[in-house]
Design a protein around this motif. Sequence first.
Motif, mmCIF file in Angstrom:
data_model
loop_
_atom_site.group_PDB
_atom_site.id
_atom_site.type_symbol
_atom_site.label_atom_id
_atom_site.label_comp_id
_atom_site.label_asym_id
_atom_site.label_seq_id
_atom_site.Cartn_x
_atom_site.Cartn_y
_atom_site.Cartn_z
ATOM 1 N N GLU A 26 -6.495 0.934 -6.971
ATOM 2 C CA GLU A 26 -6.276 2.553 -6.909
ATOM 3 C C GLU A 26 -8.002 2.756 -6.477
ATOM 4 N N GLU B 257 -7.875 0.515 -12.175
ATOM 5 C CA GLU B 257 -6.480 -0.257 -12.166
ATOM 6 C C GLU B 257 -6.484 -1.497 -11.333
ATOM 7 N N LYS C 251 4.047 -1.113 -10.383
ATOM 8 C CA LYS C 251 2.630 -1.208 -11.065
ATOM 9 C C LYS C 251 2.521 -0.559 -12.505
ATOM 10 N N ARG C 252 2.911 0.449 -12.681
ATOM 11 C CA ARG C 252 2.806 0.934 -13.930
ATOM 12 C C ARG C 252 3.604 0.128 -14.957
ATOM 13 N N LEU D 82 4.060 2.459 -6.917
ATOM 14 C CA LEU D 82 3.288 2.883 -8.180
ATOM 15 C C LEU D 82 4.237 2.846 -9.427
ATOM 16 N N GLU E 116 -10.997 5.318 -5.075
ATOM 17 C CA GLU E 116 -11.386 6.529 -4.414
ATOM 18 C C GLU E 116 -12.708 6.491 -4.019
ATOM 19 N N CYS F 236 0.901 -1.042 0.014
ATOM 20 C CA CYS F 236 0.089 -0.104 0.116
ATOM 21 C C CYS F 236 0.910 1.141 0.088
ATOM 22 N N ASP G 277 -1.788 6.095 -3.776
ATOM 23 C CA ASP G 277 -3.211 5.707 -4.086
ATOM 24 C C ASP G 277 -3.521 4.355 -4.250
ATOM 25 N N ILE G 278 -2.396 3.576 -4.054
ATOM 26 C CA ILE G 278 -2.568 2.216 -4.002
ATOM 27 C C ILE G 278 -2.876 1.345 -2.866
#
Lengths: 111, 161
Positions: free
Chosen positions: A37, A49, B47-48, B44, A39, A16, A19-20
């Motif tokens: 991700e 995603e 993941k990307r 991030l 919200e 974590c 935003d993940i």
Amino acid sequence: MWQREQIGFRLREELCAGDIVTLEVLTPAGTIVMMGEPEDVGRMLVVCEVHSHSEPSHEVGTANLGVIAQALMQRYEYDEIVIKGARRESGLRAGQFARDIRYRRRAEPAV
Amino acid sequence: MRGSSRVTSGTAVALNLRSDRDRLGPVATIPAIEALVKRHVPLLRAKRAIEAMLDDGTVFVEVPRVEDMQTLAGELRAAGVAARPSIVRGAAGGQADAVDVAALRQRLAMTQEQFARVFRIALPVVRNWEQGRNKPDGVATVMLRMIEAHPKEVEALLWSG
């Protein structure tokens, strides 16, 4: 089909950041790891995603996915969950994006 | 898969990742991301990178701390990802060594002006790298390693469209 009370959740804190969010979903068939991700939009949870993984690999099925969604909404107090643009990672359409999936919270069935 | 801890020492490696469904099966994205995060790739970015690999079939990613390339390649292979080091250099726990830009340019038989123009880098930047006034940063280093490994493909990519 599974029951809501058979589903548990555990946060994978090492996966974590920003935003993940990564959750372990504990089911009667084993653990499923879900990364996305999310919200908050009011009491709606929109998750983009999304990736999922289970070990050993097992079929969840749409009915049981709905049970997981209901358990998640109950546990974290949402009225609706929208999963946007999840990528299929297995099956005939692996690699393609699924259409948005929407779940609305239902009252717990009377015992 | 649970409880994996981060590696504590190792070498920076620029990796080319490739999905290969025919040989390795479908990509298990979360274990692949976790293998990168364990080696200090920010979540991030990891993941990307895996998502870009699913889209394009291949991706380059800089992994800051690889304790053993075979172990990492094994973890990624188990997740359906073929990994090949672009170049492995650097001291344990440190940054990747700078690319020898002058040697790379001479190997490609280019002048500084040609190298700068072909790879769309400002000429003073190339001169500063070669004369040691500046060092390429992480992204520039990855790009130079890509040029080193696949100069024609990088040139074609930079000038397409």
